[in-house]
Design an enzyme around this catalytic site. Sequence first.
Site, PDB file in Angstrom:
ATOM      1  CE1 TYR A  99      -3.417   2.815   0.530  1.00 55.26           C
ATOM      2  CE2 TYR A  99      -1.996   3.492   2.343  1.00 55.26           C
ATOM      3  CZ  TYR A  99      -3.038   3.752   1.472  1.00 55.26           C
ATOM      4  OH  TYR A  99      -3.699   4.955   1.530  1.00 55.26           O
ATOM      5  CE  LYS A 134      -3.292   5.483  -1.904  1.00 57.50           C
ATOM      6  NZ  LYS A 134      -4.352   6.279  -2.514  1.00 57.50           N
TER       7      LYS A 134
HETATM    8  N1  LIG Z   1      -8.375   6.550   5.418  1.00 58.09           N
HETATM    9  C1  LIG Z   1      -7.099   6.899   5.464  1.00 58.09           C
HETATM   10  O1  LIG Z   1      -6.466   6.914   6.539  1.00 58.09           O
HETATM   11  C2  LIG Z   1      -6.396   7.351   4.207  1.00 58.09           C
HETATM   12  C3  LIG Z   1      -5.200   8.053   4.335  1.00 58.09           C
HETATM   13  C4  LIG Z   1      -4.536   8.476   3.189  1.00 58.09           C
HETATM   14  C5  LIG Z   1      -5.066   8.193   1.941  1.00 58.09           C
HETATM   15  N2  LIG Z   1      -6.229   7.501   1.843  1.00 58.09           N
HETATM   16  C6  LIG Z   1      -6.747   7.212   0.495  1.00 58.09           C
HETATM   17  O2  LIG Z   1      -8.019   7.790   0.361  1.00 58.09           O
HETATM   18  C7  LIG Z   1      -8.732   7.108  -0.674  1.00 58.09           C
HETATM   19  C8  LIG Z   1     -10.132   6.825  -0.174  1.00 58.09           C
HETATM   20  O3  LIG Z   1     -10.060   5.899   0.911  1.00 58.09           O
HETATM   21  P1  LIG Z   1     -10.965   6.009   2.207  1.00 58.09           P
HETATM   22  O4  LIG Z   1     -10.086   6.205   3.353  1.00 58.09           O
HETATM   23  O5  LIG Z   1     -12.092   6.937   1.982  1.00 58.09           O
HETATM   24  O6  LIG Z   1     -11.463   4.493   2.325  1.00 58.09           O
HETATM   25  P2  LIG Z   1     -12.861   3.790   2.047  1.00 58.09           P
HETATM   26  O7  LIG Z   1     -13.911   4.351   2.927  1.00 58.09           O
HETATM   27  O8  LIG Z   1     -12.546   2.335   2.145  1.00 58.09           O
HETATM   28  O9  LIG Z   1     -13.200   4.177   0.540  1.00 58.09           O
HETATM   29  C9  LIG Z   1     -12.551   3.588  -0.551  1.00 58.09           C
HETATM   30  C10 LIG Z   1     -13.385   3.795  -1.789  1.00 58.09           C
HETATM   31  O10 LIG Z   1     -12.675   3.253  -2.925  1.00 58.09           O
HETATM   32  C11 LIG Z   1     -13.520   2.333  -3.584  1.00 58.09           C
HETATM   33  N3  LIG Z   1     -12.774   1.254  -4.231  1.00 58.09           N
HETATM   34  C12 LIG Z   1     -11.814   0.481  -3.677  1.00 58.09           C
HETATM   35  N4  LIG Z   1     -11.393  -0.413  -4.577  1.00 58.09           N
HETATM   36  C13 LIG Z   1     -12.104  -0.200  -5.719  1.00 58.09           C
HETATM   37  C14 LIG Z   1     -12.120  -0.806  -6.990  1.00 58.09           C
HETATM   38  N5  LIG Z   1     -11.332  -1.844  -7.304  1.00 58.09           N
HETATM   39  N6  LIG Z   1     -12.985  -0.334  -7.927  1.00 58.09           N
HETATM   40  C15 LIG Z   1     -13.797   0.711  -7.619  1.00 58.09           C
HETATM   41  N7  LIG Z   1     -13.822   1.323  -6.435  1.00 58.09           N
HETATM   42  C16 LIG Z   1     -12.978   0.868  -5.496  1.00 58.09           C
HETATM   43  C17 LIG Z   1     -14.433   1.804  -2.493  1.00 58.09           C
HETATM   44  O11 LIG Z   1     -15.599   1.271  -3.082  1.00 58.09           O
HETATM   45  P3  LIG Z   1     -16.003  -0.300  -2.948  1.00 58.09           P
HETATM   46  O12 LIG Z   1     -16.320  -0.532  -1.510  1.00 58.09           O
HETATM   47  O13 LIG Z   1     -17.163  -0.405  -3.856  1.00 58.09           O
HETATM   48  O14 LIG Z   1     -14.816  -1.100  -3.388  1.00 58.09           O
HETATM   49  C18 LIG Z   1     -14.717   3.074  -1.713  1.00 58.09           C
HETATM   50  O15 LIG Z   1     -15.694   3.833  -2.367  1.00 58.09           O
HETATM   51  C19 LIG Z   1      -7.909   5.876  -1.004  1.00 58.09           C
HETATM   52  O16 LIG Z   1      -7.185   6.107  -2.190  1.00 58.09           O
HETATM   53  C20 LIG Z   1      -6.973   5.742   0.183  1.00 58.09           C
HETATM   54  O17 LIG Z   1      -5.767   5.103  -0.168  1.00 58.09           O
HETATM   55  C21 LIG Z   1      -6.902   7.083   2.945  1.00 58.09           C
END
Ligand SMILES: NC(=O)c1ccc[n+]([C@@H]2O[C@H](COP(=O)([O-])OP(=O)(O)OC[C@H]3O[C@@H](n4cnc5c(N)ncnc54)[C@H](OP(=O)(O)O)[C@@H]3O)[C@@H](O)[C@H]2O)c1
Length: 265
Positions: free
Chosen positions: A152, A156
């Site tokens: 992961y 990133k």
């Molecule tokens: N939360 C953190 O601490 C954090 C920190 C830094 C960066 N981020 C980044 O922020 C972004 C959003 O994550 P989040 O924290 O909001 O997590 P989240 O609540 O798990 O949301 C992830 C989203 O991505 C979608 N997704 C994942 N795999 C997919 C696929 N193969 N095809 C289509 N959609 C897909 C999920 O939909 P489905 O459920 O339908 O798969 C969901 O809508 C990500 O890129 C993550 O790496 C998160």
Amino acid sequence: MHEARQFAVVTGASTGIGLELARCCLRQGFDVLIAADEPEIESAASKLREVGSGNIQTVQADLSTTEGVDKLYTAAQGRPVDILMANAGRGLGRAFLDQEFGKARKVIDTNITGTVYLIHKVGNDMRRRNSGRILITGSIAGFMPGSFQAVYNGSKAFLDSFSFALREELRDTNLTVTCLMPGATETEFFKRADMMDTQVGTAEKDDAAEVARAGFDAMMRGEGDIVTGMKNKLQSAAANVMPAGMLAKQHRKMAEPGTAKPQRS
Ligand SMILES: NC(=O)c1ccc[n+]([C@@H]2O[C@H](COP(=O)([O-])OP(=O)(O)OC[C@H]3O[C@@H](n4cnc5c(N)ncnc54)[C@H](OP(=O)(O)O)[C@@H]3O)[C@@H](O)[C@H]2O)c1
């Protein structure tokens, strides 16, 4: 008739940061096309209908595949995309050799391959029109070798780097590229990554709506990157000067299974 409105495509908009990014777009009067892999994207659309009068279109597509990205691209029906928010992503905890390779590969295919394929398609359309904004959700995790989340963090690091490079390539155009680099944020992310027995999985986290708002505002200002919150700013500044081996050691403390602090009842 809705063509007078601006149009945003938001991936990973069923929950978390993506859902909040879509909310920002609607508040600003955009129409949105929102995508995720699971049927929950429809309940996200219902929640978003309360936000504004913009048109909301949904696509259920696995964006780790070229077919899924093509499905999303086709769903826009050639409508010019004013904003592309390439946000879909997934994490995966545990030691690399203990991970199922298929799951590790899915992280790479979603976070890297699907993301750059979508940006290549939509970015070329934007360049032809010489207009458009791209927001890429990277992470401060990209600055640190992520022991017990190795693939992961690597994905990133790729996105953070890619975003700056693409921005530079497009500097003489009217296109902007912004990298949103959140720290740990309260979403479904850590549960889905099987990290609820880790320090970072159970720690207090940033608010997804605030993170999204900061990212949206930075993108509208055309800035190159945004790290949200003082703690994350300090962490990323420190990561720029600390040796990689030391960062990997530190990451173990927050991401190794069993590091979760006992919850107070
Ligand atoms: N939360 C953190 O601490 C954090 C920190 C830094 C960066 N981020 C980044 O922020 C972004 C959003 O994550 P989040 O924290 O909001 O997590 P989240 O609540 O798990 O949301 C992830 C989203 O991505 C979608 N997704 C994942 N795999 C997919 C696929 N193969 N095809 C289509 N959609 C897909 C999920 O939909 P489905 O459920 O339908 O798969 C969901 O809508 C990500 O890129 C993550 O790496 C998160």
